[in-house]
Design a protein around this motif. Sequence first.
Motif, PDB file in Angstrom:
ATOM      1  N   GLU A 409       0.824  -1.216   0.000  1.00 47.34           N
ATOM      2  CA  GLU A 409       0.000   0.000   0.000  1.00 47.34           C
ATOM      3  C   GLU A 409       0.858   1.267   0.000  1.00 47.34           C
ATOM      4  O   GLU A 409       0.563   2.227  -0.694  1.00 47.34           O
TER       5      GLU A 409
ATOM      6  N   LYS B  10      -9.785   2.218   8.477  1.00 45.62           N
ATOM      7  CA  LYS B  10      -8.437   2.182   7.911  1.00 45.62           C
ATOM      8  C   LYS B  10      -7.669   3.375   8.432  1.00 45.62           C
ATOM      9  O   LYS B  10      -8.073   4.526   8.234  1.00 45.62           O
ATOM     10  N   VAL B  52     -10.726  -0.852   0.471  1.00 44.27           N
ATOM     11  CA  VAL B  52     -10.732  -1.931   1.476  1.00 44.27           C
ATOM     12  C   VAL B  52     -11.625  -3.067   0.989  1.00 44.27           C
ATOM     13  O   VAL B  52     -11.235  -4.241   1.029  1.00 44.27           O
ATOM     14  N   THR B  55     -10.107  -5.288  -1.674  1.00 38.26           N
ATOM     15  CA  THR B  55      -8.889  -6.009  -1.235  1.00 38.26           C
ATOM     16  C   THR B  55      -7.567  -5.278  -1.523  1.00 38.26           C
ATOM     17  O   THR B  55      -6.498  -5.848  -1.339  1.00 38.26           O
ATOM     18  N   TYR B  57      -6.570  -2.372   0.004  1.00 37.08           N
ATOM     19  CA  TYR B  57      -6.091  -2.002   1.331  1.00 37.08           C
ATOM     20  C   TYR B  57      -6.474  -3.110   2.319  1.00 37.08           C
ATOM     21  O   TYR B  57      -7.595  -3.621   2.260  1.00 37.08           O
ATOM     22  N   ALA B  58      -5.557  -3.408   3.218  1.00 36.88           N
ATOM     23  CA  ALA B  58      -5.919  -4.312   4.314  1.00 36.88           C
ATOM     24  C   ALA B  58      -6.564  -3.463   5.392  1.00 36.88           C
ATOM     25  O   ALA B  58      -5.986  -2.453   5.796  1.00 36.88           O
ATOM     26  N   THR B  60      -7.606  -1.855   8.870  1.00 38.34           N
ATOM     27  CA  THR B  60      -6.979  -1.826  10.200  1.00 38.34           C
ATOM     28  C   THR B  60      -7.962  -2.401  11.212  1.00 38.34           C
ATOM     29  O   THR B  60      -7.582  -3.067  12.163  1.00 38.34           O
ATOM     30  N   THR B  63     -14.003  -5.760   8.866  1.00 37.94           N
ATOM     31  CA  THR B  63     -13.742  -6.442   7.597  1.00 37.94           C
ATOM     32  C   THR B  63     -14.973  -6.367   6.706  1.00 37.94           C
ATOM     33  O   THR B  63     -16.002  -5.804   7.107  1.00 37.94           O
ATOM     34  N   SER B  72     -10.316  -9.782   4.221  1.00 41.90           N
ATOM     35  CA  SER B  72      -8.993  -9.663   4.847  1.00 41.90           C
ATOM     36  C   SER B  72      -8.339 -11.023   5.043  1.00 41.90           C
ATOM     37  O   SER B  72      -7.113 -11.103   5.139  1.00 41.90           O
ATOM     38  N   LYS B  73      -9.150 -12.086   5.105  1.00 40.56           N
ATOM     39  CA  LYS B  73      -8.560 -13.421   5.291  1.00 40.56           C
ATOM     40  C   LYS B  73      -8.297 -14.119   3.968  1.00 40.56           C
ATOM     41  O   LYS B  73      -7.347 -14.882   3.828  1.00 40.56           O
ATOM     42  N   PRO B  75      -8.248 -12.674   0.451  1.00 42.32           N
ATOM     43  CA  PRO B  75      -8.393 -11.667  -0.617  1.00 42.32           C
ATOM     44  C   PRO B  75      -8.389 -12.288  -2.015  1.00 42.32           C
ATOM     45  O   PRO B  75      -9.127 -11.851  -2.889  1.00 42.32           O
TER      46      PRO B  75
END
Lengths: 673, 252
Positions: A409, B10, B52, B55, B57-58, B60, B63, B72-73, B75
């Motif tokens: 990112e 995020k 987000v 997929t 951005y992961a 924060t 989900t 997030s698990k 993608p």
Amino acid sequence: MLSREALEKILLVASKELVDMCRDFKALIPAVLLAFLLGPLVSCLAPQLIVSQVKEAALNVTSVAFQGDGGALFTKLSSNKGLKVVNLNLPPGDKQAWLSALEKGKVDVILSAPPNFAQKLSEYLNSKSTKDDQCPNVEVLYTGRIPSSSYAGMRMLSVLTATREELLKEKLVLHKVVVNAPPIVRVKVLSPPDDSQIASPFIARTLAALLVFVAFLGAIYPALDLLTGERERGTLESIVITPISRRRLFAGKVLAVTAISYLLVLCTLLGFYVAQFYQPPLLQILPFPLHARLPLSCALISAVLMLPLCLTLAVTLLSLAGLARTVQQAQGYFTALMFVAMMPLGIGVSGDIHLSLPLAVVPFLGCLIMMNDILEARWDAFLMPLTCLISLAYAWLLTMSAAPTMEREDLMFGVEESPERRWSSGRFGRELFLLCSSIFLLMFYLSQSMVVTHHVWGLILTQVFVVFAPGFFLVYFWLKLPLKSVFALSKPRGGFLTCLSALLTAPLTFTVAVLLASAQAQFLPNTKALEKIMEQVLGLSSEPLWLLIIAIALAPAIFEELLFRGVIYSLLSKRLPSVKLIVAVGTLFGLFHLSVMRFLPTASLGCLITFMRLRSASILPCMFLHAGHNGLAVLLTRLHISEPSAELIFAAALVGSLGFLSFLYLTKPVSKG
Amino acid sequence: MSLKVQGVGKRFYDKGRGEFYGCKDISFAVEPGEVFGLLGPNGAGKTTTLRVVSTIYAPTEGTAFINEIDVSKDPQGARRHLGFLSSTSGLYERLTAREILQYFGRLCDMKEELLNQRIDMLLEALDFKQYADTRVAKLSQGTRQKVSIARSIIHDPLLIILDEPSTGLDVLAASAMHEFVRQERQLGKCILLSTHTMSEAEKLCDRIGVISEGRLLAVGTVEELKELTGKANLEEAFVKLVRKSESLTNAQ
């Protein structure tokens, strides 16, 4: 092994990238043309220029002015057809006026005879003495600012030597002096070697370096464009949300960059191969090596063996490009890489080093030396395939580790995670890989040359610039981690007595290291010769003791501990359980010493020191033990105790064990109850 | 196919600002055959939320689930079902529109026959058939946007995420794009789009989420939002919601 599906995907990406790159005519056509023209330029044009310069210098008539009375010498020189005597009509004593005439180009060179020169020369020629010191000297005046004068000066020296010999010969004849010449040795060549299948020395010396240069140039632009360029243009964003695996995507790009780089290499080889047939015949018979012979077999084998080198370069450049956010940033990384690559390039093209097992396993350098060996018709059926396999393994490993950087990112969108969040998550795998590989590369290329050139000071420089600086740069400037937690220079558990107990452990660790080294000597080659070389290089017996203590005991204890038990330990500690952490840091510490023979003792020591770091929650006891261990090695070498007695070993083991037990006692975890 | 966004947050970091939220505690759901619009001013957190979900951005915190697949698990699994048109993504200038669509279709494991049919269908639907074999470098901004849209949905995803899709389109092209979104909705696709144009949101979206300063302020149909704010139209309702949020932030 690669599945068919994976292979299809890699080829899909590679073919798209190739089509994309090949349509960039403005970049591709000049690159291909330059690569092809390199051969004719190096083989024909450059030597032709050299020869024509030499020819011109040889055929030109040199204008010379005689200052003063040169007697027989000047008379002799006046009859030389290559010289044109110019009369400047200047007073012989006015040196400034003569020099001014030379500067103004009125004459190429001035021969200045000191007062009474003619008389002294005449006396010398009429005497029977053959002693050189009785022969008077003339001065040759020329200026380096004017090329024709510079040539004339050099030429005048050879003309004077020849004239002097002529005069001497006349003198010997005049005085009937007989010189007994040594008998002429006749050499009969029984079987002249057939060198038609070997590249000529000129090609052998230049081609490998030029091919690497072209491969590098050929890989730079595609690597920049296919990764950082895509990131900048936003096309990478659309690719990373497709279901293709990152590794396949990266591998496809590696393949495309390799193909472009290899295409340019092939063009260069073709250029050299064709150019040899158009090289002027004069260049092939000259005594100095300018003949550009490149046999077909040699060219074909070179073409095949350049493939692993192109692959190595492509994957390295793409991995670096993957770490850059902008093309400009990537260019900066490539410049740094070029400086690092200079070292193996210098070693590889020197021609004096040939492929051996330790060199064959070093990516890039191995390929480079292999290329040189091929051009000199040196074969090794074991090492050459090994070098190719190592290149493939290197490419695979780098692909595996660099592929995930494509979707980072921070690099794609310039967003960052706070250092605290990063620190608590402990996700530093990629950074650790980069740190370790840069340190290993620097150790291999930079540190060894620093030690060879600066001896003991080279060791100190290595500790500061190779061991400490990269780790410090990584944690302070790049990751912005809390230095206090990373370096853990705080008071250890158990107080400062813990440091003392760690220092007392040193005799034990040193004894174990000696025993391990002698045990492995049963299986591995003897290390004595290597130790002797190191001793000579470092000047262990001649340097003052205080300097050796600083260079070998204190500096490593500080800087290596800050790196291994500071930076590397911290980057791994959040992710690995205790035992794995101890083994991982210890193993890296062993590998860092770049010696198969020293791996076991140093890795064991590394594990023990990591255990101390973990148990005492401080880096200070680690530094004390490290300093003690290395200090003992310095002292024993200085005292010339190469094989310690059983009593000494026993005493050291006893003291060390007591030290270690007291360390365990002092750092005993406090029970919560 | 449905999309559930659960408490997504995020955080970013900036030397000057320290740590801050790009989006915070965002929760909403989009059902099959529904167009959900994220409406917000510039810098509100629309693109962050969409990134987000898609997929890139992961998250924060929290989900999102695409048909029970946790983005997030897994993608990679989620990517098979979504198509994302980003406002910042580019196109390969030296390839033609058809080549780009073929490349992305193949990356998404599409069979050749199906891929060619899909390309023909998209060229017709988005009205750029005449430019199919022209290199992207020579296309107008509007046609490029159409190629981008076609590229993001080439694999016929069940969840379509469009980040400001009508940017750079003229009235005719925007109208064609709107028509295309409606067709996809009729096919039962789940569509999530972001916009800052009121008319587009009103025309296209079944439900709207108003987002400002990284927070989702309200979710509902246009009517529900008007009722909630007591305003006569969407624009006024939007302005009221955003102003209220800003004044609350300033007060804090």
